[in-house]
Scaffold this motif. Sequence first.
Motif, PDB file in Angstrom:
ATOM      1  N   GLY A   1       0.816  -1.212   0.000  1.00 18.06           N
ATOM      2  CA  GLY A   1       0.000   0.000   0.000  1.00 18.06           C
ATOM      3  C   GLY A   1       0.848   1.259   0.000  1.00 18.06           C
ATOM      4  O   GLY A   1       0.569   2.207  -0.746  1.00 18.06           O
ATOM      5  N   ALA A   2       1.901   1.267   0.825  1.00 19.55           N
ATOM      6  CA  ALA A   2       2.781   2.437   0.906  1.00 19.55           C
ATOM      7  C   ALA A   2       3.496   2.681  -0.421  1.00 19.55           C
ATOM      8  O   ALA A   2       3.621   3.822  -0.876  1.00 19.55           O
ATOM      9  CB  ALA A   2       3.801   2.251   2.028  1.00 19.55           C
ATOM     10  N   VAL A   3       3.942   1.607  -1.057  1.00 22.55           N
ATOM     11  CA  VAL A   3       4.662   1.730  -2.326  1.00 22.55           C
ATOM     12  C   VAL A   3       3.745   2.250  -3.431  1.00 22.55           C
ATOM     13  O   VAL A   3       4.111   3.159  -4.186  1.00 22.55           O
ATOM     14  CB  VAL A   3       5.291   0.378  -2.727  1.00 22.55           C
ATOM     15  N   MET A   4       2.540   1.692  -3.525  1.00 23.87           N
ATOM     16  CA  MET A   4       1.614   2.111  -4.577  1.00 23.87           C
ATOM     17  C   MET A   4       1.160   3.561  -4.374  1.00 23.87           C
ATOM     18  O   MET A   4       1.056   4.333  -5.328  1.00 23.87           O
ATOM     19  CB  MET A   4       0.416   1.167  -4.629  1.00 23.87           C
ATOM     20  N   GLY A   5       0.923   3.938  -3.113  1.00 25.15           N
ATOM     21  CA  GLY A   5       0.556   5.324  -2.831  1.00 25.15           C
ATOM     22  C   GLY A   5       1.669   6.285  -3.181  1.00 25.15           C
ATOM     23  O   GLY A   5       1.432   7.376  -3.726  1.00 25.15           O
ATOM     24  N   ASP A   6       2.899   5.871  -2.904  1.00 25.96           N
ATOM     25  CA  ASP A   6       4.057   6.715  -3.203  1.00 25.96           C
ATOM     26  C   ASP A   6       4.244   6.882  -4.709  1.00 25.96           C
ATOM     27  O   ASP A   6       4.587   7.972  -5.181  1.00 25.96           O
ATOM     28  CB  ASP A   6       5.309   6.088  -2.584  1.00 25.96           C
TER      29      ASP A   6
END
Length: 681
Positions: free
Chosen positions: A609-614
Amino acid sequence: MNITAKEIRNVAIIGHSGEGKTTLCEAMLFNGGVIDRMGKTEDGTTVTDFDELEKAKKISVYTSVAYLIWKGVKINLLDLPGFYDFEGERHEGLAACGAAVLVIGANGVLPIGAESVVEYCLKLGKPLVIFINGMDKPNADYAGTVAALKEKYAGKLAPIQLPIMADGKMTGYVNAIQEKAYKFSTQGPQEIEIPAELRGYMEEMQTSLMETAAENDEILLDKYFEEGKLSKDDTVHGVRKGIATGNVIPVMAGSALQNRGVINLLDEIVRYMPTANERKNSLATDLNADEIVNVNCEEDGPFAAQVFKTVYDAYSGKLNYIKIFRGRLKSGMTVLNSNTGGEERIGQIFALRGKKCELVPELTAGDIGAVNKLTSTDTNHTLCATGTNLQFDPIRFPKPSLSLAVNAVTKGDEDKVFAGFNKMSEEDYTFSVEKRADTGELVVSGQGEVHIEMLAKKLKQRYNIDVTLAEPKIPYRETIRAVANAEGKHKKQSGGHGQYGHCKVRFEPCEEEFVFGDEVVGGAVPKQYIPAVEKGLRECLGRGVLAGYPVIGVKAVLYDGSYHDVDSSEMAFKAAAALAFKEGIKNAKPVLLEPVMKLRVLVAGDYLGAVMGDISKRRGRISESSQEGGLTVVAAEVPLSEITKYATDLRGMTRGQGKFSTEFVQYEEVPPQIADKIIKG
């Protein structure tokens, strides 16, 4: 020493930066009698952090090797850097070792970097022991740290000792298999009565270890079911078997700084870690037979070794660190380099103790050492007995993930900078240097900012060349979105022959970088001057009208013009074409383009989730996600300008576990608000 492969252990000491790996090596070497007092990392006095750059930075930068003798066994310690930027050094060390000790702090959590190290060792089939360090510190949490490890590696973890604590510090330990307790003293561990309050925990641990041993050996499993227990020797055998297959990860604890628990660790390395001749699947290609063969670790077999590291020493010159897989290497031998096809004569052979190279007459199968002054042998090369022709698979190094522009402080040193970095690349396969044609910059690409910073300092140290580092220029481009006609007239009269060139050009967008067309009729521009017009236009493509970036995607059609019988010339028409270019591009709705990269990120589900949001925040477009070996692969298209420091950012988001790669896809128009900032500089 007359040692055999059975009496050798090759052990990598690994873990994140700051966990105490080098201090642990120092304590081991002290206990082995190699040094008479322990040095300190902060003082730059340790055996394995001997390079000036390591002393200045107070971290391990390079893989170093040092050996000791413990209970008749030669233990080659490979102290590997923990900082992410020096991952290539880790790959070298792990390729040469037969097992590893992971050093982590007693902080009650799974520390940063530990997961990636454990997973990498399991992937390579490297037996692993975990040493929980820092048990002398206030609030050291052994139980919490073991619990965090068990949560991640359920079924594999096998604590084999219980710490004896007093006032929050470890004062001794109980060995569950040996069923003995020891307290630390200045004379080493002294046996004591097992504390009553720990007997229950010890019995639980013994039962768990028996079950672990039984699960790793069919005969022991039957015995355990029949008798309900296993002997100490059977338990050791089963646990040792589980360690060798990667099914069991023993856990020990202590304080490297206070030299507590280190003697116990050395004992367990000798007891549990695989001997050099137990190494399995040492595969190589027999080039003569064109087949894969297993190279058994035999002292009397034909010689076979691989270079796993190359360094340049100020005194010894070029040093090749080698792992002997089979046979013996003796001074004066002639061996074949199967990668180059040439022969090398072996001169001096060394056993390694950090910076100190001890001259030895030979190295035997399973051992690690170094040879100097080989003419054409480098990292990954195979050396073998003449008449044989083996080749080991190369060590896989990570590709560069971050780039910085390099500028020489002293004008005229540019060629020296390039030559110096090129020479250094013979030692470090994880960076590259190139002169970029699109920006004209000299760019070094490596594993991170610290890695490149160390390379720059090494350049200064070795070649006395000062450089500065900066973010590389983004190779923006300019193009047009409309059709525009333009006229260029170059007319000059200054006595004698004048200059006269006149052309009318239509500019329009196209798919190719540049196309020139000729629609002149009636000889308005004589044929001999038309190539000059094209040349003049092409010379202008290098600098656009918006921000001076190269222009692409333009078709220029010469459709009219005029000339003078006397004053016209190729030079005059080139000048006229340049005037037409400037006017035409300006009126054809010029826009700024940016390079867009295909970004491929390999990440654990916890961080997805953090990677895709970034990626979305970086103006990225996610195209797909898929599964690969238990991890998620995220594919996206992202502007290059948004991921120049992505290597550092991804490590922060994923606790060092995320991996990524990029490749150029296409140029796309820069959004107006961002383009305005770029144009204004």
